[in-house]
Design an enzyme around this catalytic site. Structure first.
Site, short mmCIF file in Angstrom:
data_model
loop_
_atom_site.label_atom_id
_atom_site.label_comp_id
_atom_site.label_asym_id
_atom_site.label_seq_id
_atom_site.Cartn_x
_atom_site.Cartn_y
_atom_site.Cartn_z
N ALA A 178 0.84 -1.20 0.00
CA ALA A 178 0.00 0.00 0.00
C ALA A 178 0.87 1.25 0.00
O ALA A 178 0.62 2.21 -0.74
CB ALA A 178 -0.93 0.00 1.22
N ASP A 179 1.90 1.26 0.82
CA ASP A 179 2.84 2.38 0.83
C ASP A 179 3.53 2.53 -0.52
O ASP A 179 3.65 3.64 -1.06
CB ASP A 179 3.91 2.17 1.91
CG ASP A 179 3.43 2.52 3.30
OD1 ASP A 179 2.87 3.61 3.47
OD2 ASP A 179 3.64 1.71 4.22
N LEU A 180 4.02 1.42 -1.04
CA LEU A 180 4.80 1.48 -2.28
C LEU A 180 3.94 1.96 -3.45
O LEU A 180 4.38 2.80 -4.25
CB LEU A 180 5.38 0.10 -2.58
CG LEU A 180 6.41 -0.41 -1.56
CD1 LEU A 180 6.72 -1.88 -1.82
CD2 LEU A 180 7.67 0.42 -1.60
#
Length: 400
Positions: free
Chosen positions: A181-183
């Site tokens: 999700a961050d990436l």
């Protein structure tokens, strides 16, 4: 475009652009790293007391016992410089104003309202520099009823549905093995910034680009999303097999396993011919039938695969033209000749750790003409910086 700077990286599609990276942890830093990979000067602004949160995220740590370095930080901060600023102090505020005035891009992933309270609202930043492109990454979006929720990767994977699709079966929901999700928020954010920079060439004005962890997750629902929105289905984990294609997934053989992708009926005919299977057997004649009867298809395939070790099986699949592969560990990937040929491992010289290998940038660039192609990918990279390592050079540049 900002004027030339003392940064030694002068190659790349974004050479000459300056990015001020106020972000911490992963989503924003990943976006900043992508800009650095493309040749931009990326100035990472960090809290002088502790720096980016990920500097303390470990184990693993490497380096001398009195100066341990977190490998997590290394994963998202190559090709950056670091300046330590207390943004509550007058000096910190003045220095940030000077950075914003010279920047092309500002990256931030604070919770809503934090930058406003520090005196750097969106309106203020664009008043300082009307050509500034601002990338703002949040957990759940900058508005809406849950905008103020703290954003963490695994929570976003769950809330945005990815965990409901991932695992060995409906009762075994799992997160992805990396903070996806961050990436993806970082990747989508960088994509938005590049579009805004192109628009700035026409308008002369900057823009605010917003994305979030949940937006990144929904953005990659792909065919699973339309199963829900169009077909009215509720997709659930199906393990290592494709929900809409068969056979497509991981199959066991003698002492191991291989993955195969039989994506059309022509491949199915060739696969069956190679392994003496009947392509028109009951329940197997069409892809739809094979998906419906997946347990029987899997059992039939693993029955014939049991006679082969993985290496021999891969040779036979290749001879038949069936896409196939193994499951590599990460150490195997970083020793794999094909990955190395694509520049997916680079070496940098860190001031504390010394020479070390990092995962490499995922995009390559070429000039092409009638005579052929010449690669122009940036190959010289900066090691992830120490906290405040570039204070002096950045301040000197601002005063110049």
């Amino acid at each position: 475009m900002s004027r030339p700077t003392p940064n030694p990286r002068t190659a790349g599609a974004l050479s000459g652009y300056t990015v001020v990276d106020l972000s911490r942890a992963l989503a924003g830093p990943h976006a900043g790293q992508l800009f650095g990979d493309l040749g931009a000067r990326v100035i990472k602004v960090e809290n002088p007391a502790s720096g980016d949160d990920s500097r303390s995220w470990g184990p693993p740590f490497v380096g001398p016992a009195d100066d341990l370095q977190a490998t997590y930080f290394f994963s998202c901060n190559r090709n950056k410089e670091s300046i330590a600023l207390d943004l509550k102090s007058e000096d910190g505020k003045a220095t940030l104003r000077a950075l914003i005035a010279r920047a092309d891009v500002l990256v931030e992933n604070f919770r809503g309202g934090v930058l406003d309270r520090l005196g750097f609202s969106t309106a203020t930043c664009l008043e300082i520099n009307p050509r500034l492109v601002i990338l703002s990454i949040t957990g759940f979006g900058h508005d809406g009823p849950e905008a103020q929720r703290a954003g963490y990767d695994q929570i976003a994977q769950g809330e945005a549905g990815l965990m409901s699709l991932t695992g060995s079966g409906p009762d075994d929901m799992q997160k992805v093995g990396v903070p996806i999700a961050d990436l993806l928020a970082g990747i989508y954010g960088a994509y938005g910034v590049l579009a805004a920079l192109l628009e700035r060439e026409r308008t002369g004005r900057g823009k605010v680009v917003r994305t979030s962890l949940i937006a990144g997750m929904v953005g990659v629902h792909a065919f699973q999303g339309t199963r829900a929105t169009v077909a009215g289905e509720d997709p659930r984990p199906g393990g290592n097999h494709h929900p809409s294609l068969s056979p497509y997934g991981l199959f066991h053989c003698d002492g191991g396993a291989v993955q195969i992708s039989v994506g059309n009926e022509g491949l199915w005919q060739r696969f069956c011919a190679a392994f003496d299977l009947d392509p028109a057997a009951p329940g197997m004649a069409t892809n739809s039938e094979r998906v419906t009867n997946r347990p029987a298809v899997t059992a039939a395939i693993e029955d014939v695969f049991a006679a082969y070790e993985s290496a021999a099986l891969l040779e036979k699949l290749a001879a038949a033209g069936i896409p196939a592969g193994i499951v590599r560990t990460l150490p195997e990937v970083y020793d794999w000749e094909q990955a190395l040929s694509q520049g997916l491992k680079i070496t940098v010289d860190h001031p504390v750790v010394g020479p070390m290998d990092l995962p490499g940038p995922p995009v390559r660039f070429f000039d092409a003409d009638a005579a052929g192609e010449t690669e122009t990918t940036v190959t010289e990279h900066l090691a992830p910086p120490l906290l405040g390592e570039h204070d002096a050079v950045i301040r000197s540049w601002l005063e110049g």
